[in-house]
Design a protein around this motif. Sequence first.
Motif, short mmCIF file in Angstrom:
data_model
loop_
_atom_site.label_atom_id
_atom_site.label_comp_id
_atom_site.label_asym_id
_atom_site.label_seq_id
_atom_site.Cartn_x
_atom_site.Cartn_y
_atom_site.Cartn_z
N LEU A 192 0.82 -1.22 0.00
CA LEU A 192 0.00 0.00 0.00
C LEU A 192 0.85 1.26 0.00
CD1 LEU A 192 -2.80 -1.11 2.50
CD2 LEU A 192 -3.02 -0.79 0.03
N LEU A 193 2.02 1.21 0.65
CA LEU A 193 2.92 2.37 0.62
C LEU A 193 3.42 2.64 -0.80
CD1 LEU A 193 5.02 2.03 3.90
CD2 LEU A 193 3.47 3.90 3.30
N LEU A 194 3.68 1.59 -1.55
CA LEU A 194 4.10 1.77 -2.95
C LEU A 194 3.00 2.46 -3.76
CD1 LEU A 194 5.96 -1.58 -3.76
CD2 LEU A 194 6.96 0.71 -3.67
N TRP A 195 1.74 2.08 -3.52
CA TRP A 195 0.64 2.75 -4.22
C TRP A 195 0.52 4.20 -3.78
CZ3 TRP A 195 -1.26 1.64 -8.58
CH2 TRP A 195 -1.41 0.31 -9.00
N PHE A 196 0.75 4.47 -2.48
CA PHE A 196 0.71 5.84 -1.98
C PHE A 196 1.78 6.68 -2.69
CE2 PHE A 196 2.30 9.09 0.93
CZ PHE A 196 1.14 9.75 1.28
N VAL A 197 3.00 6.16 -2.77
CA VAL A 197 4.10 6.89 -3.41
C VAL A 197 3.83 7.06 -4.90
CG1 VAL A 197 6.56 6.85 -3.97
CG2 VAL A 197 5.77 6.20 -1.67
N ALA A 198 3.35 5.99 -5.55
CA ALA A 198 3.05 6.08 -6.98
C ALA A 198 1.98 7.14 -7.25
CB ALA A 198 2.59 4.72 -7.51
N GLY A 199 0.94 7.15 -6.44
CA GLY A 199 -0.11 8.16 -6.60
C GLY A 199 0.41 9.57 -6.39
N TRP A 200 1.30 9.71 -5.41
CA TRP A 200 1.88 11.03 -5.15
C TRP A 200 2.73 11.51 -6.33
CZ3 TRP A 200 1.20 14.06 -0.77
CH2 TRP A 200 1.97 15.22 -0.74
N LEU A 201 3.58 10.66 -6.84
CA LEU A 201 4.47 11.05 -7.95
C LEU A 201 3.67 11.31 -9.22
CD1 LEU A 201 7.44 8.58 -7.37
CD2 LEU A 201 7.30 10.99 -6.72
N LYS A 203 0.73 12.47 -9.17
CA LYS A 203 -0.20 13.55 -8.83
C LYS A 203 -1.66 13.14 -9.01
CE LYS A 203 2.93 17.46 -9.46
NZ LYS A 203 4.15 16.63 -9.38
N LYS A 204 -1.92 11.88 -8.70
CA LYS A 204 -3.30 11.37 -8.72
C LYS A 204 -3.84 11.42 -7.29
CE LYS A 204 -2.82 8.54 -12.86
NZ LYS A 204 -2.88 7.17 -13.43
N ARG A 205 -4.54 12.48 -6.99
CA ARG A 205 -4.97 12.73 -5.62
C ARG A 205 -5.91 11.65 -5.10
NH1 ARG A 205 -3.40 17.24 -7.95
NH2 ARG A 205 -2.49 18.94 -6.72
N TRP A 206 -6.78 11.14 -5.96
CA TRP A 206 -7.71 10.10 -5.53
C TRP A 206 -6.97 8.85 -5.09
CZ3 TRP A 206 -7.58 5.40 -7.96
CH2 TRP A 206 -6.96 5.35 -9.20
N LEU A 207 -5.85 8.54 -5.77
CA LEU A 207 -5.06 7.36 -5.42
C LEU A 207 -4.35 7.58 -4.09
CD1 LEU A 207 -4.05 4.58 -6.12
CD2 LEU A 207 -2.32 5.62 -7.62
N VAL A 208 -3.84 8.78 -3.88
CA VAL A 208 -3.17 9.09 -2.60
C VAL A 208 -4.17 8.99 -1.45
CG1 VAL A 208 -2.02 10.89 -1.26
CG2 VAL A 208 -1.43 10.55 -3.67
N PRO A 239 2.08 22.47 -5.61
CA PRO A 239 0.68 22.10 -5.88
C PRO A 239 0.16 20.95 -5.02
CG PRO A 239 1.89 22.40 -7.94
CD PRO A 239 2.90 22.43 -6.83
N MET A 240 1.06 20.21 -4.38
CA MET A 240 0.66 19.07 -3.57
C MET A 240 0.53 19.41 -2.08
SD MET A 240 0.30 16.61 -5.75
CE MET A 240 0.50 14.99 -5.00
N ARG A 241 0.71 20.68 -1.73
CA ARG A 241 0.72 21.03 -0.31
C ARG A 241 -0.66 20.88 0.33
NH1 ARG A 241 5.07 26.11 0.05
NH2 ARG A 241 6.86 24.83 -0.56
N ALA A 242 -1.70 21.16 -0.40
CA ALA A 242 -3.05 20.98 0.14
C ALA A 242 -3.30 19.49 0.41
CB ALA A 242 -4.10 21.53 -0.82
N LEU A 243 -2.83 18.64 -0.48
CA LEU A 243 -2.99 17.20 -0.29
C LEU A 243 -2.17 16.73 0.91
CD1 LEU A 243 -4.20 14.55 -1.27
CD2 LEU A 243 -2.25 14.31 -2.82
N ALA A 244 -0.95 17.28 1.06
CA ALA A 244 -0.11 16.93 2.21
C ALA A 244 -0.81 17.31 3.51
CB ALA A 244 1.24 17.63 2.11
N ALA A 245 -1.47 18.47 3.52
CA ALA A 245 -2.21 18.89 4.71
C ALA A 245 -3.37 17.95 4.99
CB ALA A 245 -2.72 20.32 4.53
N THR A 246 -4.04 17.48 3.94
CA THR A 246 -5.15 16.54 4.10
C THR A 246 -4.67 15.22 4.68
OG1 THR A 246 -6.33 17.54 2.24
CG2 THR A 246 -6.99 15.31 2.91
N VAL A 247 -3.58 14.69 4.12
CA VAL A 247 -3.01 13.43 4.60
C VAL A 247 -2.60 13.56 6.06
CG1 VAL A 247 -1.03 11.86 4.38
CG2 VAL A 247 -2.25 12.63 2.33
#
Length: 498
Positions: A192-201, A203-208, A239-247
């Motif tokens: 699951l961590l690999l999917w988290f990293v893949a989604g982050w790289l 930039k697929k927010r739904w996957l993250v 652009p990913m800072r809002a997602l980082a705050a959500t996570v």
Amino acid sequence: MVFTALALVLSTVLGSAVGDLGAFRYPHFIITGFALWAGLTCQERHPLGPAHLVTAASLLWCVWTSFSRHLGFGINGVDFSIFDWQVASTATGNFGYSPIYEVNHFAVHPTFLLLALVPFHALAPSPYWLLLLGALSVWAGIFPLRRILRVLMGPDTDGLFELLIILAWLDNAWTGRLLNAGFRIESLTPFLLLWFVAGWLEKKRWLVVGATVALLLVKEDLALILPAFAIAASLRDRPMRALAATVTACSVVWLWLYVAKLQPALASAGPTYLSFWADFGSTPKTIVLGVVMHPLRFAQLMITSGWWTIALPSLFLPFLSFRALAGMLPTIVMLGASSNPSMHEYWTYYPVAMVPFVLLGIIEARAKGGRWANAALVAAGIMPLFWYGYARSIAPKLDLERAVQSQLEQSNAAPRIVVQTILFPHVGYGKNLRPFLKHDDLRASEGDVFFLAPALDSWPFEFDAPATFVTRLAECGERTSDPSGLETIRITKPCDAR
């Protein structure tokens, strides 16, 4: 690539026939040597070749390794049966209960993702649901790993490097220990961590977000790992800072909700694993304060921990990657500060949450090009070849399996069946079953039945203890010795065989 697939299949076949030869580790040395020679002496990129063949072969290898460990009585009934019974008990209406330590295990770790298996277990109770899940979790990590490669290196990734990275994922000592154990809740973590990293790289927010939710329903320490990576990665990616705050917000709220509300509601006492950090305190709050108040002791523990078992084989490359190091840091701190030897020395499965970030750091080094690329090629090749615990299939013990089932049928009416832990995954889910975990279990009453196999793993007792127990218990009842090695004692008079 074809040779790699054949080696995986051959290791699977040999495991069923010859036991100790059933390890991919041996041909892995040869494949690595050839790949490093070709990669370091030739500057042009190598085509990947029939990757689907390796993917199919590794599926067979992972599933058979997991299944053969069970059929060969190589899976201990404590680490595995905790989760197997947790699912089985929930399927029959006893939410989360496990006879291992007699607890609701949802009060130990927030393993709520396992509830997805409950309908399958209700339909057909079997340990093979978890065995299959454990094998597929390792195998399926290939897919997000290849997506990470594509993002960082482009669509024309060097085939030899991709092969080495895939093999590093499949055959390193830490994921190997998960395969050998059949299943632990940590089996889901690296996948699951690999999917988290893949989604982050990508930039697929739904996957993250999806990976974040899934990870938080696996284990509580992931609520520290996810924000660490997200915050560090967002520092260079605005652009990913809002997602980082959500996570981060989701992780913090869930950790508080679970530790402060759910754990106390599900259990009368706190989890015993907090004793692993007894040098600093006995609760999460006192442990954190203890670390702050005793920085020298903390530094000493960190320096002397087993972090180098990760750093050296990977040539320190993940420690030079800002994102990879951030993802590893919570695990490094938790393991380093622990007074539990298995954690502090990086034994067993504990460092497995670091593996996705180790591979990320190696891939990032390869993407830099130049000397970094050669160092990454070497690191991808040698990282999985060090330390113990690599996956190995073993020969099935079908005669012992038949003996256990035969004796179990004859003992269904027993008030209590006490089972040596190595046999526990094979006896089903009867309410009269008890794992043999402590000497007090030797207080036998009339009608009790004991299943022991002195030649097999004796944990948690000394290696020769089961043979002594058999002799003592036989004085209290009828002993049946099967050629397979199973000893069955039916108690005919109350006794204390401690």
